[in-house]
Design a protein around this motif. Structure first.
Motif, mmCIF file in Angstrom:
data_model
loop_
_atom_site.group_PDB
_atom_site.id
_atom_site.type_symbol
_atom_site.label_atom_id
_atom_site.label_comp_id
_atom_site.label_asym_id
_atom_site.label_seq_id
_atom_site.Cartn_x
_atom_site.Cartn_y
_atom_site.Cartn_z
ATOM 1 N N THR A 1 0.800 -1.221 0.000
ATOM 2 C CA THR A 1 0.000 0.000 0.000
ATOM 3 C C THR A 1 0.834 1.273 0.000
ATOM 4 O O THR A 1 0.298 2.371 -0.164
ATOM 5 C CB THR A 1 -0.949 0.018 1.213
ATOM 6 O OG1 THR A 1 -0.191 -0.189 2.412
ATOM 7 C CG2 THR A 1 -2.030 -1.060 1.081
ATOM 8 N N GLU A 2 2.152 1.149 0.181
ATOM 9 C CA GLU A 2 3.031 2.317 0.129
ATOM 10 C C GLU A 2 3.739 2.455 -1.219
ATOM 11 O O GLU A 2 4.520 3.388 -1.424
ATOM 12 C CB GLU A 2 4.057 2.252 1.259
ATOM 13 C CG GLU A 2 3.438 2.350 2.641
ATOM 14 C CD GLU A 2 4.461 2.300 3.760
ATOM 15 O OE1 GLU A 2 5.651 2.569 3.487
ATOM 16 O OE2 GLU A 2 4.085 1.986 4.905
ATOM 17 N N THR B 1 3.493 3.399 -5.020
ATOM 18 C CA THR B 1 2.585 4.152 -5.876
ATOM 19 C C THR B 1 2.267 3.349 -7.138
ATOM 20 O O THR B 1 3.045 2.464 -7.540
ATOM 21 C CB THR B 1 3.192 5.492 -6.301
ATOM 22 O OG1 THR B 1 4.302 5.250 -7.190
ATOM 23 C CG2 THR B 1 3.678 6.289 -5.094
ATOM 24 N N PRO B 2 1.134 3.626 -7.787
ATOM 25 C CA PRO B 2 0.831 2.939 -9.049
ATOM 26 C C PRO B 2 1.940 3.092 -10.090
ATOM 27 O O PRO B 2 2.245 2.144 -10.818
ATOM 28 C CB PRO B 2 -0.467 3.614 -9.509
ATOM 29 C CG PRO B 2 -1.115 4.057 -8.242
ATOM 30 C CD PRO B 2 0.018 4.481 -7.351
ATOM 31 N N GLU B 3 2.552 4.270 -10.132
ATOM 32 C CA GLU B 3 3.629 4.494 -11.104
ATOM 33 C C GLU B 3 4.844 3.618 -10.793
ATOM 34 O O GLU B 3 5.473 3.059 -11.703
ATOM 35 C CB GLU B 3 4.035 5.971 -11.110
ATOM 36 C CG GLU B 3 2.965 6.921 -11.598
ATOM 37 C CD GLU B 3 1.905 7.226 -10.548
ATOM 38 O OE1 GLU B 3 0.861 7.815 -10.910
ATOM 39 O OE2 GLU B 3 2.122 6.887 -9.347
ATOM 40 N N GLU B 4 5.170 3.484 -9.515
ATOM 41 C CA GLU B 4 6.309 2.643 -9.117
ATOM 42 C C GLU B 4 6.032 1.177 -9.395
ATOM 43 O O GLU B 4 6.913 0.445 -9.862
ATOM 44 C CB GLU B 4 6.615 2.860 -7.628
ATOM 45 C CG GLU B 4 7.191 4.232 -7.317
ATOM 46 C CD GLU B 4 7.147 4.557 -5.840
ATOM 47 O OE1 GLU B 4 7.801 5.554 -5.435
ATOM 48 O OE2 GLU B 4 6.462 3.842 -5.057
ATOM 49 N N TYR B 5 4.807 0.755 -9.124
ATOM 50 C CA TYR B 5 4.456 -0.652 -9.362
ATOM 51 C C TYR B 5 4.494 -0.960 -10.857
ATOM 52 O O TYR B 5 5.013 -1.995 -11.280
ATOM 53 C CB TYR B 5 3.077 -0.968 -8.782
ATOM 54 C CG TYR B 5 2.882 -2.443 -8.506
ATOM 55 C CD1 TYR B 5 2.996 -2.947 -7.220
ATOM 56 C CD2 TYR B 5 2.626 -3.341 -9.541
ATOM 57 C CE1 TYR B 5 2.853 -4.302 -6.954
ATOM 58 C CE2 TYR B 5 2.477 -4.683 -9.292
ATOM 59 C CZ TYR B 5 2.588 -5.164 -8.000
ATOM 60 O OH TYR B 5 2.455 -6.505 -7.756
ATOM 61 N N LYS C 1 11.566 2.014 0.882
ATOM 62 C CA LYS C 1 10.779 2.892 1.751
ATOM 63 C C LYS C 1 10.770 2.354 3.183
ATOM 64 O O LYS C 1 9.911 2.719 3.983
ATOM 65 C CB LYS C 1 9.356 3.009 1.205
ATOM 66 C CG LYS C 1 9.297 3.616 -0.201
ATOM 67 C CD LYS C 1 7.879 3.844 -0.670
ATOM 68 C CE LYS C 1 7.875 4.468 -2.052
ATOM 69 N NZ LYS C 1 6.502 4.800 -2.516
#
Length: 331
Positions: free
Chosen positions: A97-98, A100-104, A198
């Protein structure tokens, strides 16, 4: 491997770096694909010093066209590609949940689609010749997801399913091209110093930890003997697969309790370096090894058993006979 043209993605550091060193020692012509200029240059020098020929091709494996362009250049400059080894990846150490959609999405494009594009390009070039070998660097995490690595685990699971599907298609076509996967354990690579983190503490591999040369030898062996669908390396890989088959629910609960702490050092902070969007080794060479040399094994019994299944089976059979004989004689 002497005289063969071998492509390695992720060649500038970690497992990929150890693979190109191994290939150089075997006299191969090695085409190194990665993003980091300094890491790639140093890797190419090491290949040459070991006895091979190293050529640099900068490309981002998440971009199909960049991979395609690099491969066509390789064939123009070195000749037909004999072996393609996919190693490149990136990821994020964080609870799901930490991320971001862009990172995933970026992690998935590099770590999963990078293998898909590499495999597709290799097949397109190898098919007219009806020969060639593709090797996928997998992971024990292709069988077992763990906390803090949802993006990486998802990609490795996907690579396994993708590779199995392609393998069955090649077998069904009677193709001379072979594809195999090597499931790797926790390794002492720069991954833990340059993957986006993170976490509050420095990420670490879950013991037992192996040196990247263990993985390199297994991947090169698989390239030379690609008939098997996969190879296993490291005791942790075997234990992971066994646990998934016998007691997956128990493994879930164990990882829920211990999986977070076991992936972080006690008192060291993350480096703050992240190679997700840009290469970490553009101006600095990280090499093959990470920060855990003092805790890493240089050899793997599981890797040896995976390469010598026939001998292992004979040894087990001989042991069983000896035990039975001892019981009969009362010794």
């Amino acid at each position: 491997m002497r005289g063969k043209v071998v492509v390695v993605t992720g060649a500038s550091g970690g497992v990929g770096r150890a693979v190109v060193q191994e290939l150089g020692a075997r006299g191969a012509t090695v085409a190194l694909i990665a993003r980091g200029t300094t890491g790639l240059g140093s890797a190419a020098v090491e290949v040459g010093a070991a006895g091979g020929a190293g050529l640099v091709y900068e490309a981002d494996v998440s971009d199909y066209q960049q991979v395609r362009d690099a491969a066509e250049r390789i064939e123009r400059e070195t000749g037909p590609i004999d072996v393609w080894i996919n190693v490149a990846f990136s990821s994020v150490f964080a609870p799901f949940t930490e991320i971001t959609p862009e990172e995933y999405e970026r992690t998935t494009r590099v770590t999963y689609l990078g293998y898909v594009w590499g495999t597709r390009v290799a097949l397109d070039l190898m098919r007219p010749r009806d020969r060639g070998v593709i090797v996928q660097a997998g992971s024990a995490l292709a069988y077992r997801g763990i906390p803090l690595q949802a993006a990486y685990c998802g990609a490795k699971h996907a690579i396994k399913g993708f590779t199995e599907a392609v393998r069955t298609e090649l077998l069904g076509d009677g193709s001379g091209i072979q594809i195999t996967m090597v499931q790797l354990p926790a390794l002492n690579t720069p991954q833990f110093s340059w993957v986006l983190s993170k976490l509050g503490r420095h990420p670490q591999p879950v013991p037992p930890i192996y040196q990247p040369e263990v993985a390199a030898r297994a991947l090169v062996f698989a390239a030379e003997h690609p008939g098997r669908r996969e190879y296993w390396v490291g005791a942790s890989t075997a234990m992971t697969m066994l646990g998934e088959r016998l007691a997956p629910g128990l493994v879930d609960r164990y990882l829920a309790r211990s999986g977070r702490d076991s992936q972080q050092t006690k008192d060291q902070a993350p480096t703050g370096v992240a190679n997700l969007w840009e290469p970490a080794d553009e101006d600095r060479d990280y090499g093959a090894h990470g920060a855990f040399d003092d805790r890493s094994h240089p050899r793997s019994l599981q890797a040896w058993l995976s390469r010598h299944r026939g001998l292992a089976a004979l040894a087990l059979a001989g042991g069983a006979v000896a035990v039975a004989a001892a019981r009969r004689t009362g010794r």
